[in-house]
Write an enzyme that holds these catalytic residues in place. Structure first.
Site, short mmCIF file in Angstrom:
data_model
loop_
_atom_site.label_atom_id
_atom_site.label_comp_id
_atom_site.label_asym_id
_atom_site.label_seq_id
_atom_site.Cartn_x
_atom_site.Cartn_y
_atom_site.Cartn_z
N GLY A 26 0.81 -1.22 0.00
CA GLY A 26 0.00 0.00 0.00
C GLY A 26 0.85 1.27 0.00
O GLY A 26 2.06 1.23 -0.21
N GLN A 27 0.16 2.41 0.24
CA GLN A 27 0.84 3.71 0.16
C GLN A 27 2.00 3.80 1.14
O GLN A 27 3.09 4.23 0.78
CB GLN A 27 -0.17 4.84 0.45
N ASP A 73 2.32 -9.29 1.38
CA ASP A 73 1.08 -8.73 0.84
C ASP A 73 0.22 -9.88 0.33
O ASP A 73 0.71 -10.97 0.03
CB ASP A 73 1.38 -7.73 -0.28
N ARG A 80 -1.77 -9.74 -2.47
CA ARG A 80 -1.97 -9.77 -3.93
C ARG A 80 -0.71 -10.27 -4.65
O ARG A 80 0.35 -9.66 -4.51
CB ARG A 80 -2.34 -8.36 -4.41
N ASP A 116 -2.08 -13.68 3.51
CA ASP A 116 -3.38 -13.14 3.90
C ASP A 116 -3.33 -13.03 5.42
O ASP A 116 -3.32 -14.05 6.13
CB ASP A 116 -4.49 -14.09 3.44
N TYR A 165 -14.23 2.90 9.57
CA TYR A 165 -12.78 3.03 9.63
C TYR A 165 -12.36 3.57 11.01
O TYR A 165 -11.48 3.02 11.68
CB TYR A 165 -12.32 3.97 8.52
N LYS A 209 -10.32 2.04 14.22
CA LYS A 209 -9.11 2.67 14.74
C LYS A 209 -9.19 2.83 16.27
O LYS A 209 -8.23 2.56 16.98
CB LYS A 209 -8.85 4.02 14.07
N ILE A 245 -1.57 11.25 4.57
CA ILE A 245 -0.15 11.16 4.21
C ILE A 245 0.00 11.50 2.73
O ILE A 245 -0.66 10.91 1.88
CB ILE A 245 0.42 9.76 4.51
#
Ligand code: SER
Length: 315
Positions: free
Chosen positions: A10-11, A33, A35, A52, A141, A145, A171
């Site tokens: 991811g980012q 990851d 994928r 996973d 979300y 958190k 970010i």
């Protein structure tokens, strides 16, 4: 130190991997990851495995096989995606965290999981949002958190797991694009302005949110984890921020550097409500006092660097 980064494609992960390699040595970092095509890409720059994080047996095998000592758990659906499929957001975000904490407990690993400005909500004071304050988020979300912060502190107090985290704001980065977040506009704008000369923003022009440039975010990831634990009053999770602006201010500053750039608005009601419920600017003094947090980038220097980096991509 052997470090496992879960959700590495991811980012944050794509830039955290090279940062960790520099700090702890290239051979000691494992990127994981879900994928296959992302694992393939990661394997060109790092040791990489397919995982996973919801499969605790497979996760456990990797932690044991690579003698992992620290886990960066970056698995998460972001805020806007989470509102499209709240059940999935809960099961992925909380499932990956619970498994990570369990394995950290069993294998004596330290563990970092990002929290977020999304942990706050409408009832939170929006100006100079304190470290310890009302946390009643309105998104799945955010619910994950807050629950994640509590669960991480629980594992620390109940089982002695060295769990630490920060509440990241949006970010901004020029590596991998974020996906499905409310703060994504502050990244997307740079790509659209360089490619097309114009950008249509889904966030109302006067909505302030905290932001952080990626190099500072990466510092937070290692600085907090390497901090002297006896100096930490808080653990899960620390407010950290580098800058606060609204779209209008960001676009005016970009326009100064890119003459002719055009900005339009097409407000997305889901993102409008989410962004309105988040802090305008957080007070990050506890992070500064307890582990020396000291971000280097502000809006002006970030814009200069982003424009240069994205122009260099020749999109
Ligand atoms: N960047 C995230 C989002 O917008 C906030 O942590 O969902």
């Amino acid at each position: 130190m052997n470090v496992l980064v879960v959700g590495a494609g991811g980012q944050i992960g794509t830039e955290l991997i090279p940062h960790l390699q520099k700090v702890y040595g290239e051979d000691n970092i494992i990127a994981a990851d879900l994928r296959p095509e992302i694992v393939e890409k990661l394997s060109q720059v790092s040791r990489a495995v397919m995982l996973d994080a919801l499969d605790i047996r497979a996760y456990s095998q990797i932690v044991k096989e690579y003698k992992i000592e620290r886990i960066y758990n970056l698995v998460a659906l972001l805020s806007a995606t989470g509102e499209k499929n709240p059940q999935l957001a809960w099961s992925v975000n909380m499932g990956a965290l619970l498994n990570s904490l369990e394995l950290a407990k069993e294998n004596n690993c330290s563990i970092f999981t990002p929290s977020s400005i999304g942990a706050f909500g409408n009832d939170t004071p929006h100006k100079d949002t304190p470290q310890d304050t009302i946390m009643r988020p309105g998104t799945m979300y955010g619910v994950c958190k807050v629950a994640g912060e509590l669960l991480s502190d629980y594992y620390y107090t109940r089982f002695g797991v060295d769990a630490r985290s920060v509440r990241f704001p949006g970010i901004i980065s020029n590596g991998c694009l974020p996906g499905g977040g409310t703060t994504d506009y502050a990244v997307e704008v740079f790509y659209d302005i360089i490619k097309k000369g114009e950008y249509t923003c889904p966030i109302p022009e006067n909505t302030y949110m905290d932001m952080l440039y990626m190099p500072d975010a990466l510092e937070a990831c290692t600085q907090l984890m390497d901090a002297d634990p006896s100096a930490l009053v808080h653990r899960n999770s620390f407010n950290v921020t580098g800058m606060s602006f609204n779209p209008k201010q960001l676009f005016a500053a970009i326009a100064k550097r890119v003459p002719g750039a055009k900005f339009h608005y097409n407000v997305d009601p889901v993102k409008r409500d989410i962004s309105a419920s988040w802090p305008d600017n957080m007070d990050d003094s506890c992070a500064r006092e307890e582990w020396g947090w000291n971000p280097k980038w502000n809006m002006e220097s970030m814009i200069d660097d982003m424009l240069e980096a994205i122009r260099a991509k020749n999109l």
